[in-house]
Design an enzyme around this catalytic site. Sequence first.
Site, PDB file in Angstrom:
ATOM      1  N   LYS A  78       0.841  -1.208   0.000  1.00 27.34           N
ATOM      2  CA  LYS A  78       0.000   0.000   0.000  1.00 27.34           C
ATOM      3  C   LYS A  78       0.872   1.253   0.000  1.00 27.34           C
ATOM      4  CE  LYS A  78      -3.865   1.763   2.872  1.00 27.34           C
ATOM      5  NZ  LYS A  78      -4.641   1.479   4.103  1.00 27.34           N
ATOM      6  N   SER A 153      -9.605   1.421   3.467  1.00 25.70           N
ATOM      7  CA  SER A 153      -8.792   2.207   2.562  1.00 25.70           C
ATOM      8  C   SER A 153      -7.804   1.383   1.736  1.00 25.70           C
ATOM      9  CB  SER A 153      -8.003   3.244   3.371  1.00 25.70           C
ATOM     10  OG  SER A 153      -7.122   2.610   4.279  1.00 25.70           O
ATOM     11  N   SER A 177      -9.668  -1.149   7.617  1.00 29.84           N
ATOM     12  CA  SER A 177      -9.170  -0.889   6.258  1.00 29.84           C
ATOM     13  C   SER A 177      -8.486  -2.069   5.571  1.00 29.84           C
ATOM     14  CB  SER A 177      -8.207   0.304   6.275  1.00 29.84           C
ATOM     15  OG  SER A 177      -8.913   1.493   6.482  1.00 29.84           O
TER      16      SER A 177
END
Length: 490
Positions: A78, A153, A177
């Site tokens: 990420k 996210s 997330s």
Amino acid sequence: MSLLSMGLFELSQNLESKKISSKEATEFYLSRIESLDKNINSIVTVNTKALDEAQRIDELRAKGESLSPVAGVPYAAKEMFCTKGLLTTAASKVLSNFVPPYSATVIHKLQNSGMVLLGKCNQDEFAMGSSNETSCFGASKNPWNAEYVPGGSSGGSAASVSARLAPMALGTDTGGSIRQPASFCGIVGVKPTYGRVSRYGIVAFASSLDQAGPMTLKVKDAALSLEHMCGADPFDNTSVNKAVPQWTKNISANVKGKKIGVVKEYINSEVDASVKKAWDLALETLKKNGAEIVEVSIPFSEYAIPIYYLVAASEASSNLSRYDGVRYGYRSDFESRPAKSLEDFYSRNRGEAFGEEVQRRILLGTFALSAGYYDAFYGKACQVRRMLRDQYLEAFKGCDVIVSPVAATPAFKIGERVQDPLKMFLNDYFTTATNLCGLPGMAVPISTDENGLPTGIQITANAFDEQSMFDVALNLEESFEFYKEVPNGF
């Protein structure tokens, strides 16, 4: 042998036995990223040195060097993870040109284990969002249906694994997330106990809640990845000095005698019919396989959302104050239009670069921390948070794990909720308590809904008891075999 259906654990065994080389595996995934990622926008930066790193591992293996079990396995990370020499933006205009001079401890650990970084994954800006729609790179899309969100996210990480563009991707989980996008994309996502994994080098959102974890196709893949991510770190005082268990060696799908907790306060929650169906299916299967279903009560679970949004927003407003354009972050064009005052200088730097959702949370957090309101909002939220944790610890005296929905609905359409922040916040109802209490939690895929979108369930365990969580997850995985499902077109 097909890399398409191979999880990380199986790939590591094939690399070790030299049935495939790291370079071949890396080329396979890079080729898929190049040809298929345009459909889902999950990878924002490709590591141009990936093949060199893979070649180096192959040469070490050819020489007979002693390598870790995951040496040569490709993965993605990420955008929240600092990667030395590779763009790290947190999907924000604020950090659009930031190339870190160092790597996060997690990246270091995986690199030292010989894993090969393929590239960086799309996400919500500064990890603030539940749909991946707040990214400065544009929304990532769900591989099962590109009209739907992949969750957030860590939506880019989830979408890349689901589409078989990487066998594992790193995510971060502040309020769900990792688990929510894992559920939306039909993969496994693990948030370990707070302190298991160092936060050093991860762009800070809410420091008492943030935790990194793996997102994979199968449960054993996640367990093996996590073994190579954990451990105390002198650069992070919140990392815990505990021995890292060998979860993959000890994992067992046998749930006979296990006590599966169902939270009494969740039973009448308003959830989508497909979510209820997946939850019921999971509980019936565990019962049929020998587990005992028991009811536990956590009365303060109804306060998890308000506590979370006060604590997370307060910590975010503090952490993001460093991006003022002086030492860190975006600076406005003051040459063509000079600042009228110091306040104007700060306002333009932050106002032009932060997105709407990040600004909303900074405002909320700054208000909650301001003079005269600190005790009434942030202070009170911290007190209730402690009482919530006490109730969870009491509940775990009567069960081994708690099984619940991950989110109230499966994936929703892109744009459907972006103008309704309250509806978006309520999406985190089942996941935020795990972060507030520092507990481990994971999502496991179970079934699909009438639109063909995946639905998973959440397993939560007591602090540092990831083994119980993995055992129950493996039982469900072997019962439903969802990993055999591949999104159309991938």
